[in-house]
Design an enzyme around this catalytic site. Structure first.
Site, mmCIF file in Angstrom:
data_model
loop_
_atom_site.group_PDB
_atom_site.id
_atom_site.type_symbol
_atom_site.label_atom_id
_atom_site.label_comp_id
_atom_site.label_asym_id
_atom_site.label_seq_id
_atom_site.Cartn_x
_atom_site.Cartn_y
_atom_site.Cartn_z
ATOM 1 N N GLY A 11 0.826 -1.212 0.000
ATOM 2 C CA GLY A 11 0.000 0.000 0.000
ATOM 3 C C GLY A 11 0.856 1.255 0.000
ATOM 4 O O GLY A 11 0.520 2.251 0.643
ATOM 5 N N SER A 142 -3.019 0.683 14.367
ATOM 6 C CA SER A 142 -3.883 1.851 14.536
ATOM 7 C C SER A 142 -4.219 1.999 16.011
ATOM 8 O O SER A 142 -4.165 1.013 16.765
ATOM 9 C CB SER A 142 -5.175 1.643 13.741
ATOM 10 N N TYR A 155 -12.165 -3.661 12.098
ATOM 11 C CA TYR A 155 -10.865 -2.986 11.964
ATOM 12 C C TYR A 155 -10.030 -3.166 13.241
ATOM 13 O O TYR A 155 -8.830 -3.451 13.171
ATOM 14 C CB TYR A 155 -11.128 -1.506 11.671
ATOM 15 N N ALA A 157 -10.210 -5.598 15.368
ATOM 16 C CA ALA A 157 -9.758 -6.999 15.418
ATOM 17 C C ALA A 157 -8.531 -7.188 14.529
ATOM 18 O O ALA A 157 -7.561 -7.852 14.915
ATOM 19 C CB ALA A 157 -10.884 -7.927 14.966
ATOM 20 N N LYS A 159 -6.316 -4.879 13.506
ATOM 21 C CA LYS A 159 -5.133 -4.139 13.985
ATOM 22 C C LYS A 159 -4.614 -4.689 15.311
ATOM 23 O O LYS A 159 -3.408 -4.728 15.552
ATOM 24 C CB LYS A 159 -5.469 -2.641 14.095
ATOM 25 N N ILE A 188 -4.800 10.468 10.880
ATOM 26 C CA ILE A 188 -3.789 10.998 9.967
ATOM 27 C C ILE A 188 -4.507 11.454 8.693
ATOM 28 O O ILE A 188 -5.382 10.741 8.182
ATOM 29 C CB ILE A 188 -2.737 9.903 9.638
HETATM 30 P P1 NAP Z 1 -5.101 5.080 2.041
HETATM 31 O O1 NAP Z 1 -4.718 6.488 1.796
HETATM 32 O O2 NAP Z 1 -6.490 4.631 1.803
HETATM 33 O O3 NAP Z 1 -4.082 4.130 1.233
HETATM 34 C C1 NAP Z 1 -4.213 2.745 1.309
HETATM 35 C C2 NAP Z 1 -3.131 2.085 0.493
HETATM 36 O O4 NAP Z 1 -3.285 0.666 0.630
HETATM 37 C C3 NAP Z 1 -3.210 2.392 -0.991
HETATM 38 O O5 NAP Z 1 -1.922 2.378 -1.542
HETATM 39 C C4 NAP Z 1 -4.004 1.185 -1.534
HETATM 40 O O6 NAP Z 1 -3.767 0.923 -2.930
HETATM 41 C C5 NAP Z 1 -3.425 0.083 -0.678
HETATM 42 N N1 NAP Z 1 -4.285 -1.085 -0.602
HETATM 43 C C6 NAP Z 1 -5.541 -1.186 -0.120
HETATM 44 N N2 NAP Z 1 -6.000 -2.445 -0.264
HETATM 45 C C7 NAP Z 1 -5.005 -3.159 -0.852
HETATM 46 C C8 NAP Z 1 -4.871 -4.493 -1.260
HETATM 47 N N3 NAP Z 1 -5.856 -5.384 -1.101
HETATM 48 N N4 NAP Z 1 -3.698 -4.870 -1.848
HETATM 49 C C9 NAP Z 1 -2.689 -4.004 -2.025
HETATM 50 N N5 NAP Z 1 -2.757 -2.712 -1.636
HETATM 51 C C10 NAP Z 1 -3.911 -2.291 -1.062
HETATM 52 O O7 NAP Z 1 -4.809 4.685 3.582
HETATM 53 P P2 NAP Z 1 -3.868 5.353 4.684
HETATM 54 O O8 NAP Z 1 -4.699 6.251 5.497
HETATM 55 O O9 NAP Z 1 -2.603 5.849 4.081
HETATM 56 O O10 NAP Z 1 -3.579 4.061 5.589
HETATM 57 C C11 NAP Z 1 -2.381 3.315 5.492
HETATM 58 C C12 NAP Z 1 -2.325 2.365 6.693
HETATM 59 O O11 NAP Z 1 -2.371 3.124 7.906
HETATM 60 C C13 NAP Z 1 -3.497 1.387 6.750
HETATM 61 O O12 NAP Z 1 -3.074 0.147 7.235
HETATM 62 C C14 NAP Z 1 -4.427 2.036 7.767
HETATM 63 O O13 NAP Z 1 -5.255 1.094 8.379
HETATM 64 C C15 NAP Z 1 -3.427 2.648 8.709
HETATM 65 N N6 NAP Z 1 -3.956 3.753 9.509
HETATM 66 C C16 NAP Z 1 -4.416 4.892 8.931
HETATM 67 C C17 NAP Z 1 -4.893 5.911 9.741
HETATM 68 C C18 NAP Z 1 -5.398 7.206 9.193
HETATM 69 O O14 NAP Z 1 -5.918 8.012 9.991
HETATM 70 N N7 NAP Z 1 -5.267 7.489 7.912
HETATM 71 C C19 NAP Z 1 -4.917 5.756 11.138
HETATM 72 C C20 NAP Z 1 -4.447 4.570 11.679
HETATM 73 C C21 NAP Z 1 -3.961 3.581 10.865
HETATM 74 P P3 NAP Z 1 -4.910 1.309 -4.052
HETATM 75 O O15 NAP Z 1 -5.265 2.747 -3.777
HETATM 76 O O16 NAP Z 1 -4.257 1.052 -5.342
HETATM 77 O O17 NAP Z 1 -6.066 0.391 -3.742
#
Ligand code: NAP
Length: 244
Positions: A11, A142, A155, A157, A159, A188
């Site tokens: 990702g 998370s 979610y 579960a 994380k 974030i």
């Molecule tokens: P995001 O902007 O939605 O980006 C998600 C990334 O994961 C994208 O590159 C997406 O690729 C890829 N992805 C999703 N499903 C996939 C799959 N089945 N196979 C391969 N790649 C996949 O999310 P983010 O906010 O940056 O989050 C990144 C991580 O941080 C996640 O694990 C999320 O749970 C965690 N997190 C985020 C936050 C927050 O507030 N943003 C808080 C806590 C934890 P495509 O776009 O090509 O599908």
């Protein structure tokens, strides 16, 4: 590129993953950027890295599909004998709903993408790292994996599973100079939380602001470096004080 150390970021094409990919490229790694569907975002991240003088390649596959994971990763490490120094398990999705309304698909999609994928990818990469006698595995959990969040039974579960699994992984791999740690972000500013009403969230964050992807990437960068050599099995929160 041949002499460079390699980092795989699942990702890695947007949001937190993009900031991590850029940070690791700046630290001198060749970054393998995995993503699922958004070619435009992935190409943009690769270009961003190359414009800064770094090197990156794209690996488009669904981390939740074990056949695709094997098909894309095994040849890199078994046939091409490529080294892999850093793995960042970052790909993740949300499908929020109260448990009363949560469908089985909402549950299984999140568990597959966020937790099963951790197993599929880490299994292959850690085998390579064991042979190398070196590695850094950083997984993005998370605050939801540490504290309860309404609408996120699935979610939380996934994380919480990553956090628990990382502790066992750290014990298994420690003698091979491989560390395994978790970074647990709070809110974030990425696409994932674009729908969230900030007015409702900010009162719960002592710093009274949403974090940036770069603030998460900086911690991942440290854990990926040789400077973190005596840290393993830990969860480091990047959450503005939301959960302590
Ligand atoms: P995001 O902007 O939605 O980006 C998600 C990334 O994961 C994208 O590159 C997406 O690729 C890829 N992805 C999703 N499903 C996939 C799959 N089945 N196979 C391969 N790649 C996949 O999310 P983010 O906010 O940056 O989050 C990144 C991580 O941080 C996640 O694990 C999320 O749970 C965690 N997190 C985020 C936050 C927050 O507030 N943003 C808080 C806590 C934890 P495509 O776009 O090509 O599908």
């Amino acid at each position: 590129m041949e002499d460079k150390k390699n980092a795989l970021v699942t990702g890695g094409s947007k949001g937190i993953g993009r900031a991590i990919s850029v940070d690791l490229a700046q630290a001198g790694y060749h970054v393998m950027i995995n993503y699922h569907s958004d070619d435009k975002a992935a190409n943009l991240t690769k270009e961003l890295i190359e414009t800064q003088g770094g090197s990156a390649s794209l690996l488009k596959f669904d981390v939740a599909n074990p056949t695709e994971v094997d098909k894309n990763l095994l040849p890199l490490f078994e046939e091409k004998k490529q080294s892999i120094e850093v793995l960042v398990n970052n790909a993740g999705i949300i499908r929020d709903n109260s448990i009363v309304w949560m469908s089985k698909e909402n549950w299984s999609d999140v568990i597959s993408t966020n937790l099963d994928a951790f197993f599929y990818v880490t299994k292959i990469i850690s085998k390579r790292m064991v042979k190398q006698r070196y590695g850094r595995i950083i997984s993005i959990a998370s605050t939801s994996g540490q504290a309860g969040m309404r609408g996120q039974v699935n979610y939380s579960a996934s994380k919480g599973g990553i956090i628990a699994a990382t502790k066992s992984l750290a014990i298994e791999l420690a003698s091979r100079k491989i560390t395994a740690n978790v970074v647990a972000p709070g809110f974030i500013g990425t696409e994932m939380v674009a729908h969230v009403d900030q007015e409702k969230v900010l009162p719960h964050i002592p710093m009274k602001r949403i974090g940036s992807p770069e603030e998460v990437a900086a911690v991942v960068g440290f854990l990926a470096s040789s400077k973190s050599s005596y840290i393993t099995g830990q969860v480091i929160a990047v959450n503005g004080g939301m959960y302590m």
